[in-house]
Design a protein around this motif. Structure first.
Motif, short mmCIF file in Angstrom:
data_model
loop_
_atom_site.label_atom_id
_atom_site.label_comp_id
_atom_site.label_asym_id
_atom_site.label_seq_id
_atom_site.Cartn_x
_atom_site.Cartn_y
_atom_site.Cartn_z
N SER A 68 0.84 -1.19 0.00
CA SER A 68 0.00 0.00 0.00
C SER A 68 0.88 1.25 0.00
N GLU A 69 0.25 2.40 -0.21
CA GLU A 69 1.00 3.65 -0.31
C GLU A 69 0.72 4.54 0.88
N ALA A 70 1.76 5.15 1.42
CA ALA A 70 1.64 6.09 2.54
C ALA A 70 1.73 7.51 2.02
N GLU A 71 1.07 8.42 2.72
CA GLU A 71 1.10 9.82 2.31
C GLU A 71 2.40 10.52 2.73
N LYS A 100 2.58 12.85 -1.14
CA LYS A 100 1.11 12.79 -1.21
C LYS A 100 0.49 13.46 0.00
N GLY A 101 1.27 13.60 1.08
CA GLY A 101 0.77 14.25 2.29
C GLY A 101 1.11 15.72 2.36
N GLY A 102 1.62 16.29 1.25
CA GLY A 102 1.92 17.71 1.20
C GLY A 102 3.39 18.01 0.97
N LEU A 103 3.68 19.28 0.76
CA LEU A 103 5.06 19.72 0.56
C LEU A 103 5.79 19.85 1.89
N VAL A 104 7.07 19.45 1.91
CA VAL A 104 7.88 19.61 3.11
C VAL A 104 9.20 20.28 2.73
N LEU A 133 -8.45 12.65 8.57
CA LEU A 133 -7.77 11.36 8.71
C LEU A 133 -8.02 10.41 7.54
N PRO A 134 -9.21 10.00 7.15
CA PRO A 134 -10.51 10.35 7.69
C PRO A 134 -10.95 9.44 8.84
N CYS A 135 -11.94 9.95 9.62
CA CYS A 135 -12.59 9.21 10.69
C CYS A 135 -14.08 9.49 10.61
N THR A 136 -14.89 8.47 10.84
CA THR A 136 -16.34 8.61 10.64
C THR A 136 -17.06 9.26 11.82
N LEU A 137 -16.36 9.51 12.94
CA LEU A 137 -17.03 10.13 14.09
C LEU A 137 -17.44 11.56 13.75
N ASN A 163 -0.78 12.26 7.09
CA ASN A 163 -1.24 10.88 7.13
C ASN A 163 -1.95 10.67 8.48
N PRO A 164 -2.76 9.62 8.61
CA PRO A 164 -3.64 9.49 9.78
C PRO A 164 -2.99 8.80 10.98
#
Length: 294
Positions: A68-71, A100-104, A133-137, A163-164
């Motif tokens: 799988s791929e991480a952000e 994928k999680g933004g510029l650093v 995150l996402p989170c469904t709460l 990333n979450p």
């Protein structure tokens, strides 16, 4: 170098860096899993692939050992930055990386041998918004929310740092065990309220500006250290008023320093090491091609 790799680690969290343009095979989930297998492949906590980008100096894709791929990955970014400098892709000690999680933004710190022995990474801004995150709460912020996992009733703080993360904090003076991590890690990673799964940190304050964490990474499992996990845990503890910034985050593999600004922008500083460079053998490449798609 055709089918070459660069191996590095950040506090025991190890990655392979590869350039897809120099590979004679594709980085598919099947090939990634085989390469990262510690018995049947090279063994790694993931693969870092340099990719083209127009938004930054360099582009990066991060793959977990399950394919799988991480952000985003804090340790991965430090390893990637050392790779860029050590292999001559840049002579700069300051540059930007597109994930994928933004510029650093990254600043390298060279030792007396000219090696990038440590790096400071601006990791972006932490948010406790469930949608991130996402989170469904359905809450405004994921702060001390109740959750049941592995037969236990817990409270977690949800953090996205690109990333979450699911941070479960115990009061100062208490502790977490590896057995806790092995039970709660996979249960929380795959909990129904996290539709894209999540990273997990079991944390406890050990001083006014210090945390100890155990880490279960999404797609990788138990790891010795994690930069993004350290950022998430530090952010959660600061947000809950349990520690102050800068936070020393201690892990089984070592410690990182995390600065948490008032707007929850994050800066991480820590060591990075190169271990090896090499090429995949012809026989292993034939095996990868034979198992293509499996």
């Amino acid at each position: 170098m055709k089918n070459g790799f660069f191996r590095g680690h950040g506090l025991g969290n190890d990655y392979l860096v590869m350039d897809p343009k120099e590979l004679t095979f594709s980085l598919t989930p099947a090939s990634i899993k085989r390469i990262c297998d510690r018995n049947w492949g090279l063994g790694s906590d993931g693969i870092l692939a340099i990719v083209p980008t127009k938004r930054a100096d360099f582009g990066l894709r991060i793959f977990n050992p399950d394919g799988s791929e991480a952000e985003k990955s804090g340790n991965g970014l430090r390893i990637f930055s050392r790779y860029l400098h050590a292999t001559g892709r840049t002579k700069k000690t300051r540059f930007t990386v597109d994930t994928k999680g933004g510029l650093v933004s990254i600043a390298l710190h060279l030792d007396r041998h000219g090696d990038a022995a440590s790096a400071t990474v601006e990791m972006g801004r932490a948010t406790f918004d469930p949608a991130a995150l996402p989170c469904t709460l359905r809450v405004d912020e994921l702060l001390r929310e109740p959750i049941d996992a592995a037969g236990r009733s817990l409270r977690f703080t949800g953090v996205s740092v690109g990333n979450p993360h699911c941070v479960v904090l115990k009061p100062s003076g208490e502790s977490w065990s590896r057995e806790d991590l092995l039970a709660l890690g996979p249960a929380l990673e795959n909990h129904a309220i996290f539709p894209k799964r999540t990273n997990v940190q079991l944390a406890v304050p050990t001083g006014p500006a210090e945390l100890f964490i155990l880490i279960w990474e999404r797609g990788a499992g138990e790891t010795q250290a994690s930069g993004s996990s350290s950022c998430a845990a530090a952010s959660a503890a600061v947000r809950l008023g349990l520690v102050r910034s800068p936070v020393t985050v201690k892990m089984p593999g070592g410690a990182l320093t995390i600065e948490v600004a008032q707007d929850f922008s994050l800066t991480m500083k820590g060591p990075v090491a190169e271990v090896a460079r090499g090429t995949l053998s012809a026989s292993f490449l034939r095996e990868l091609r034979a198992k293509r798609g499996k």
